[in-house]
Design a protein around this motif. Structure first.
Motif, mmCIF file in Angstrom:
data_model
loop_
_atom_site.group_PDB
_atom_site.id
_atom_site.type_symbol
_atom_site.label_atom_id
_atom_site.label_comp_id
_atom_site.label_asym_id
_atom_site.label_seq_id
_atom_site.Cartn_x
_atom_site.Cartn_y
_atom_site.Cartn_z
ATOM 1 N N TYR A 1 0.804 -1.219 0.000
ATOM 2 C CA TYR A 1 0.000 0.000 0.000
ATOM 3 C C TYR A 1 0.842 1.276 0.000
ATOM 4 N N LEU A 2 1.828 1.369 0.870
ATOM 5 C CA LEU A 2 2.599 2.608 1.002
ATOM 6 C C LEU A 2 3.455 2.897 -0.227
ATOM 7 N N THR A 3 4.082 1.879 -0.783
ATOM 8 C CA THR A 3 4.883 2.067 -1.993
ATOM 9 C C THR A 3 3.983 2.445 -3.163
ATOM 10 N N ASN A 4 2.832 1.800 -3.252
ATOM 11 C CA ASN A 4 1.865 2.127 -4.300
ATOM 12 C C ASN A 4 1.378 3.563 -4.152
ATOM 13 N N LEU A 5 1.120 3.978 -2.911
ATOM 14 C CA LEU A 5 0.661 5.342 -2.651
ATOM 15 C C LEU A 5 1.699 6.365 -3.112
ATOM 16 N N VAL A 6 2.960 6.130 -2.793
ATOM 17 C CA VAL A 6 4.030 7.034 -3.217
ATOM 18 C C VAL A 6 4.094 7.087 -4.746
ATOM 19 N N ALA A 7 3.972 5.948 -5.399
ATOM 20 C CA ALA A 7 3.998 5.919 -6.862
ATOM 21 C C ALA A 7 2.807 6.684 -7.446
ATOM 22 N N ASN B 1 2.747 8.137 -16.339
ATOM 23 C CA ASN B 1 1.982 6.938 -15.985
ATOM 24 C C ASN B 1 2.818 6.113 -15.032
ATOM 25 N N ILE B 2 2.139 5.301 -14.257
ATOM 26 C CA ILE B 2 2.843 4.304 -13.459
ATOM 27 C C ILE B 2 2.249 2.946 -13.790
ATOM 28 N N MET C 1 6.983 -0.231 -8.939
ATOM 29 C CA MET C 1 6.132 0.459 -9.895
ATOM 30 C C MET C 1 7.028 1.248 -10.842
ATOM 31 N N LYS C 2 6.771 1.111 -12.142
ATOM 32 C CA LYS C 2 7.520 1.865 -13.139
ATOM 33 C C LYS C 2 6.964 3.278 -13.238
ATOM 34 N N VAL C 3 7.847 4.248 -13.344
ATOM 35 C CA VAL C 3 7.452 5.625 -13.609
ATOM 36 C C VAL C 3 7.791 5.892 -15.075
#
Length: 183
Positions: free
Chosen positions: A45-51, A66-67, A76-78
């Motif tokens: 959740y936290l890593t996804n939120l930052v992305a 996009n991610i 997650m790719k930026v």
């Protein structure tokens, strides 16, 4: 020996408190990571939120960002304007840095309300600063990919840890009861 323990009581208390708080928070965070199945929020959740927040900020300043979940690793790719520039991994969410910050502040605790407020405010400052760090790093990698090593391994760690150090110094010099009683 007793005289040495008495003489260094505050130092010993600081070290033990720091280590206990750091261990408890780190174990708790690792339990969270191990319980995170990644089915709803990949990789957690936290890593996804930052992305997601990085993506929103990049789009908000006019980039087509996009991610996407990375197919080969938990990250997650930026992607900026169709170009894969960075990945947001678990270590990019600033939680380990916040744990380090909190451990120090609690080990040098002041009044309860002041300590609690500073812990929350400092954690938010670190989180937000880290988010902007990822955005600027992504833009730097998009525009200056040949500067990757310098940007990622030197400049941005220096800035994030420098921020934590400044927050620590403000705490020790203004709010900690341990330093006021010995001033």
């Amino acid at each position: 020996m007793k005289a040495l323990l008495k003489q260094y009581k505050l130092v010993i208390k600081f070290i033990l408190t720091f280590l206990v708080v750091y261990a408890v928070l780190t174990i708790g965070y690792n339990l969270y990571l191990n319980l995170s199945d990644g089915s709803k929020f990949y990789p957690d959740y936290l890593t996804n939120l930052v992305a997601e927040q990085t993506n929103s900020l990049l789009n908000g300043i006019g980039y087509n960002a996009n991610i996407l979940p990375h197919a080969n690793e938990p990250s997650m790719k930026v992607i900026i304007n169709g170009k894969y520039v960075a990945r947001v991994i678990e270590g990019c969410n600033a939680i380990s840095i916040i744990i380090l910050f909190l451990s120090f502040i609690i080990a040098f605790a002041g009044k309860f309300k002041t300590t609690l407020f500073y812990c929350v405010a400092g954690s938010i400052i670190i989180y937000v600063f880290n988010l902007f760090r990822i955005v600027v790093l992504s833009l730097g990698l998009y525009h200056y990919p040949w500067r990757k090593e310098m940007l990622h391994n030197v400049i941005f760690p220096l800035l994030i840890y420098g921020t934590v150090f400044i927050l620590w110094m403000i705490w020790v010099n203004r709010f900690s009861k341990n330093t006021k009683s010995h001033a």
